[in-house]
Design an enzyme around this catalytic site. Structure first.
Site, short mmCIF file in Angstrom:
data_model
loop_
_atom_site.label_atom_id
_atom_site.label_comp_id
_atom_site.label_asym_id
_atom_site.label_seq_id
_atom_site.Cartn_x
_atom_site.Cartn_y
_atom_site.Cartn_z
N ASP A 1 39.01 10.92 -14.35
CA ASP A 1 39.11 9.88 -13.29
C ASP A 1 37.84 9.30 -12.87
O ASP A 1 37.63 8.94 -11.61
CB ASP A 1 40.23 10.18 -11.97
CG ASP A 1 41.30 10.68 -12.36
OD1 ASP A 1 42.02 10.19 -13.56
OD2 ASP A 1 42.01 11.53 -11.94
N LYS B 1 36.33 5.81 -16.62
CA LYS B 1 36.05 5.50 -18.03
C LYS B 1 36.50 4.26 -18.41
O LYS B 1 35.97 3.34 -19.03
CB LYS B 1 36.57 6.62 -18.68
CG LYS B 1 36.02 8.11 -18.72
CD LYS B 1 36.67 9.01 -19.19
CE LYS B 1 38.04 9.58 -18.79
NZ LYS B 1 38.09 10.01 -17.41
N HIS C 1 43.84 5.22 -16.90
CA HIS C 1 42.75 4.39 -16.72
C HIS C 1 43.12 2.99 -16.14
O HIS C 1 43.87 2.47 -16.41
CB HIS C 1 42.02 4.21 -18.18
CG HIS C 1 41.80 5.48 -18.97
ND1 HIS C 1 41.45 5.60 -20.19
CD2 HIS C 1 41.54 6.69 -18.58
CE1 HIS C 1 40.98 6.76 -20.57
NE2 HIS C 1 41.21 7.47 -19.38
N GLN D 1 40.45 12.48 -20.22
CA GLN D 1 40.24 13.83 -19.48
C GLN D 1 38.45 13.66 -19.33
O GLN D 1 37.86 12.75 -19.12
CB GLN D 1 40.61 14.75 -20.29
CG GLN D 1 42.09 14.77 -20.21
CD GLN D 1 42.81 13.83 -21.01
OE1 GLN D 1 42.59 13.96 -22.36
NE2 GLN D 1 43.67 13.26 -20.50
P1 GDP Z 1 39.57 6.82 -15.69
O1 GDP Z 1 40.63 7.93 -15.91
O2 GDP Z 1 38.12 7.76 -15.71
O3 GDP Z 1 39.56 5.66 -16.32
O4 GDP Z 1 39.47 6.48 -14.14
P2 GDP Z 1 40.71 6.15 -12.98
O5 GDP Z 1 41.13 4.64 -13.53
O6 GDP Z 1 41.71 7.19 -13.05
O7 GDP Z 1 40.20 6.29 -11.74
C1 GDP Z 1 39.08 5.51 -11.31
C2 GDP Z 1 39.30 4.65 -10.10
O8 GDP Z 1 38.44 4.12 -9.52
C3 GDP Z 1 40.34 3.37 -10.50
O9 GDP Z 1 41.00 3.32 -9.56
C4 GDP Z 1 39.26 2.16 -10.60
O10 GDP Z 1 39.66 0.97 -10.24
C5 GDP Z 1 38.23 2.77 -9.56
N1 GDP Z 1 36.82 2.39 -9.79
C6 GDP Z 1 35.98 2.59 -10.73
N2 GDP Z 1 34.84 2.26 -10.67
C7 GDP Z 1 34.66 1.91 -9.39
C8 GDP Z 1 33.72 1.37 -8.33
O11 GDP Z 1 32.52 1.44 -8.74
N3 GDP Z 1 34.10 1.36 -7.11
C9 GDP Z 1 35.13 1.60 -6.57
N4 GDP Z 1 35.61 1.39 -5.26
N5 GDP Z 1 36.49 1.93 -7.49
C10 GDP Z 1 36.15 2.06 -8.52
P1 IMO Z 2 41.80 10.81 -16.99
O1 IMO Z 2 41.63 10.19 -18.48
C1 IMO Z 2 42.32 13.75 -14.21
C2 IMO Z 2 44.33 17.70 -15.87
C3 IMO Z 2 45.65 17.85 -15.13
C4 IMO Z 2 45.78 19.36 -15.13
C5 IMO Z 2 44.95 19.79 -16.56
C6 IMO Z 2 45.69 19.95 -17.66
O2 IMO Z 2 42.70 9.67 -16.58
O3 IMO Z 2 40.51 11.15 -16.62
P2 IMO Z 2 47.52 18.49 -19.32
O4 IMO Z 2 48.58 17.54 -18.76
O5 IMO Z 2 46.29 17.73 -19.73
O6 IMO Z 2 47.74 19.69 -19.87
O7 IMO Z 2 46.83 19.06 -17.60
O8 IMO Z 2 44.25 18.51 -16.88
N1 IMO Z 2 44.19 16.28 -16.33
C7 IMO Z 2 43.56 15.11 -15.87
N2 IMO Z 2 42.89 15.04 -14.55
N3 IMO Z 2 42.21 12.79 -15.19
C8 IMO Z 2 42.90 13.00 -16.57
O9 IMO Z 2 42.65 11.98 -17.43
C9 IMO Z 2 43.38 14.01 -16.69
N4 IMO Z 2 44.26 14.56 -17.87
C10 IMO Z 2 44.57 15.81 -17.68
O10 IMO Z 2 45.85 17.33 -13.78
O11 IMO Z 2 44.76 19.82 -14.09
MG MG Z 3 42.26 8.49 -14.76
#
Ligand code: GDP
Ligand code: IMO
Ligand code: MG
Length: 426
Positions: A13, A16, A43, A225
Site C-alpha cells: 500500500d 504502487k 491499488h 504486495q
Molecule cells: P498500492 O497498493 O501500493 O497501489 O497502494 P494503495 O492504493 O493500496 O494505497 C495507497 C493510497 O495512498 C491510495 O489511497 C492512494 O490514492 C494514496 N496516495 C498515493 N500517493 C499519495 C500521495 O503522494 N499523497 C497522498 N495523500 N495519498 C497518496
Molecule cells: P498491495 O498490492 C498490504 C498482507 C495481508 C496479510 C499477508 C498475507 O495493495 O500493496 P495473503 O492474503 O496475501 O495471503 O495475506 O499479506 N497483504 C497485503 N498488505 N497490501 C497488499 O497488497 C497486500 N497483499 C497481502 O494483509 O498480512
Molecule cells: Mg494496496
C-alpha cells in the site's frame, strides 16, 4: 528504458498504483504486467478526481493503448477477474486489452474456503490474510497439485486434476477442520463455466513480452504486495505466499534478469502494515491515529485499518539491497505536513546492540526497537506544490535526509493522491 519494475519497498500500500499510472501517462508504456500475487492487492488510482481501484488487473488497464498482461506467476480467481472487468466496463473503461498466461495458476473457491478455515484454526497466531485463497493456491502450485489456466480448456484433464487436488484437502477439511468436504464435480463445473470467456485472452505471455522487448517496446512490471511481505525476504511467516521482490519478476513473467533496466521502489514517507506480524516503528498513540486519519489508511481490498508508524530507513536500505533498486519514489509526504518534528528510524536497538542493517533472524527483528532521529517539520500544506523547489525548505531537507539514509536516490515525491500531485526530485 524498455523494461521497468515498480515494486513495494515496505509492507504494501505504498502507492504502487499511482506510480504505475504516472509512468503510464508520462512515458509511453506499451505493456503493463502483473507477475505475482492475485486479488489480494488493492491499488488506488485517482484520475481527474475520479477514484479507481484495481486488484487483479494491472493498473495499466486504465491507460488507453496499453496492453495489460497477467503473467504466469500470478494466481487468478476467474470469478474475481470477471467481476473486476465488469465493474470497470460499467464505468466506461474499455478494459479490453488484456492478455493472460496459460501457465498462471487458478484460484478456485475451495482455495478461499481453506484460507479462511486455516486462519480460524490458527487463532491468535493467524497471519491476517486477505482470505482470498492466495496461500492455498500457491501451496497447491508448489505441491504440484495446482490447476493452471490451460487446464480449463481440457475438461477430462481438469476433472482429474481437481479430484487429485481435493483428495487430501477433503480429508483435512472434514477430519481436522470439521467442515463439509468439497464436491470435486461441482468444483470442476464451476471452473469450466469460466473457460469460454477466458479463452480469447490466453496466450504465451513470456513469448509475448520477450518479443515486445526485442522490438524496443516499453514494458512496465507493476508490483503487488511488497518486499517485507516476500515469502523469502519478508517477515516470515507473516508474509504473503509469493515473491514480490524484483527477482520474482523474472520467474513470474518468464524474462531474464538482464532485460531489466530500472527497478523503482515505492515507499511511503511513513510506514503502514495490514495484518499480523512485527513492525518496529508502529505507533499506538495520538501520532499513529493522526497518520491513520490524515493518510486515510484503510485497506482497499479488505477495508481493514492499516497499522501506522514512522519511516524506517533500515527497511528502506534492506529493500534497496534485496531488490537492487535504481531509485525510490517517496509517496504521501503531504500527510506529514503540520508536525513540529518528525521522528525517522535510523537504526534498531536489538537487546542492547545497535543494528544499522536488518537483523539476521526474525527473533531479533521481533526484539528490535527503533532508534530515532528527529527532523524538523514544515507548517504548511504542500499538496499544491508541483516542483521540488516549491516545497518548503524543511520538507526538502526531510526528503534529502531520507534519501541519504535509504541507500538510493529519490526519483519523485508524492504530495497528494492525484496523478498531477507529484514532484520530480531535482
Ligand atoms: P498500492 O497498493 O501500493 O497501489 O497502494 P494503495 O492504493 O493500496 O494505497 C495507497 C493510497 O495512498 C491510495 O489511497 C492512494 O490514492 C494514496 N496516495 C498515493 N500517493 C499519495 C500521495 O503522494 N499523497 C497522498 N495523500 N495519498 C497518496
Ligand atoms: P498491495 O498490492 C498490504 C498482507 C495481508 C496479510 C499477508 C498475507 O495493495 O500493496 P495473503 O492474503 O496475501 O495471503 O495475506 O499479506 N497483504 C497485503 N498488505 N497490501 C497488499 O497488497 C497486500 N497483499 C497481502 O494483509 O498480512
Ligand atoms: Mg494496496
Amino acid at each position: 528504458m524498455p523494461a521497468i519494475v515498480i515494486l513495494g519497498a515496505q509492507w504494501g500500500d505504498e502507492g504502487k498504483g499511482k506510480a504505475t499510472d504516472l509512468l503510464a501517462t508520462n512515458d509511453t508504456i506499451d505493456y503493463c504486467v502483473r507477475t505475482s500475487g492475485g486479488h489480494n492487492a488493492g491499488h488506488t488510482i485517482v484520475v481527474n478526481g475520479e477514484k479507481f481501484a484495481t486488484h487483479l488487473l494491472p493498473s495499466g488497464i486504465l491507460t488507453p493503448g496499453c496492453t495489460s498482461v497477467i503473467a504466469n506467476g500470478v494466481v487468478i480467481s476467474p470469478e474475481a477477474l470477471f467481476r473486476e472487468l465488469d465493474a470497470l466496463q460499467a464505468r466506461g473503461v474499455a478494459a479490453d486489452n488484456l492478455v493472460i498466461s496459460a501457465n498462471a495458476h487458478v484460484i478456485a473457491s475451495y482455495h478461499s474456503t481453506i484460507d479462511k478455515v486455516t486462519e480460524r484454526f490458527l487463532g491468535a497466531s493467524k497471519i491476517g490474510t486477505t482470505g482470498r485463497g492466495i496461500g492455498p493456491a500457491y501451496a497447491d502450485k508448489i505441491n504440484r497439485i495446482g490447476i493452471r489456466v490451460a487446464d480449463l480448456f481440457d475438461e477430462s484433464i481438469l476433472r482429474l486434476k481437481v479430484e487429485a487436488a481435493l483428495d487430501v484437502r477433503n480429508h483435512l477439511l472434514a477430519k481436522v477442520y470439521n467442515r463439509r468436504a468439497i464436491n470435486p464435480r461441482e468444483a470442476a463445473d464451476e471452473l469450466l463455466s469460466y473457460a469460454d470467456r477466458l479463452r480469447p485472452m490466453v496466450a504465451d505471455t513470456s513469448l509475448l513480452l520477450n518479443d515486445a522487448l526485442d522490438r524496443g517496446k516499453t514494458v512496465l512490471f507493476e508490483g503487488a504486495q511488497a518486499t517485507m511481505l516476500d515469502v523469502d525476504h519478508g517477515t516470515y511467516p507473516f508474509v504473503t505466499s509469493s515473491s514480490p521482490v524484483a527477482g520474482g519478476v523474472c520467474t513470474g513473467a518468464g524474462i531474464g534478469p538482464t532485460r531489466i533496466d530500472r527497478v523503482i521502489g515505492v515507499i511511503k514517507a511513513y510506514t503502514t502494515r495490514v495484518g499480523s506480524g512485527p513492525f518496529p516503528t508502529e505507533l499506538f498513540d495520538a501520532d499513529g491515529e493522526r497518520l491513520w486519519d490524515v493518510g486515510g489508511e484503510v485497506g482497499v481490498s479488505t477495508g481493514r485499518n492499516r497499522r501506522c508508524g514512522w519511516y524506517d530507513s533500515v527497511v528502506a536500505r534492506y529493500a534497496t539491497r534485496v531488490n537492487g533498486l535504481t531509485e525510490l519514489f517517496l509517496t504521501k509526504l503531504d500527510v506529514l505536513s503540520g508536525w513540529e518534528t518528525i521522528p525517522v528510524c535510523v537504526a534498531y536497538d536489538v537487546d542492547g546492540e545497535r543494528h544499522e542493517e536488518m537483523p539476521m533472524t526474525q527473533t531479533e527483528f521481533h526484539h528490535a526497537t527503533p532508534i530515532y532521529e528527529q527532523l524538523p517539520g514544515w507548517g504548511i500544506d504542500i499538496s499544491g506544490c508541483r516542483s521540488f523547489g516549491e516545497l518548503p525548505a524543511n520538507a526538502r531537507a526531510y526528503v534529502r535526509a531520507l534519501e541519504d539514509l535509504s541507500g538510493t536516490s529519490f526519483w519523485a515525491v508524492g504530495v497528494g493522491p492525484g496523478r498531477e500531485q507529484t514532484v520530480v526530485v531535482s
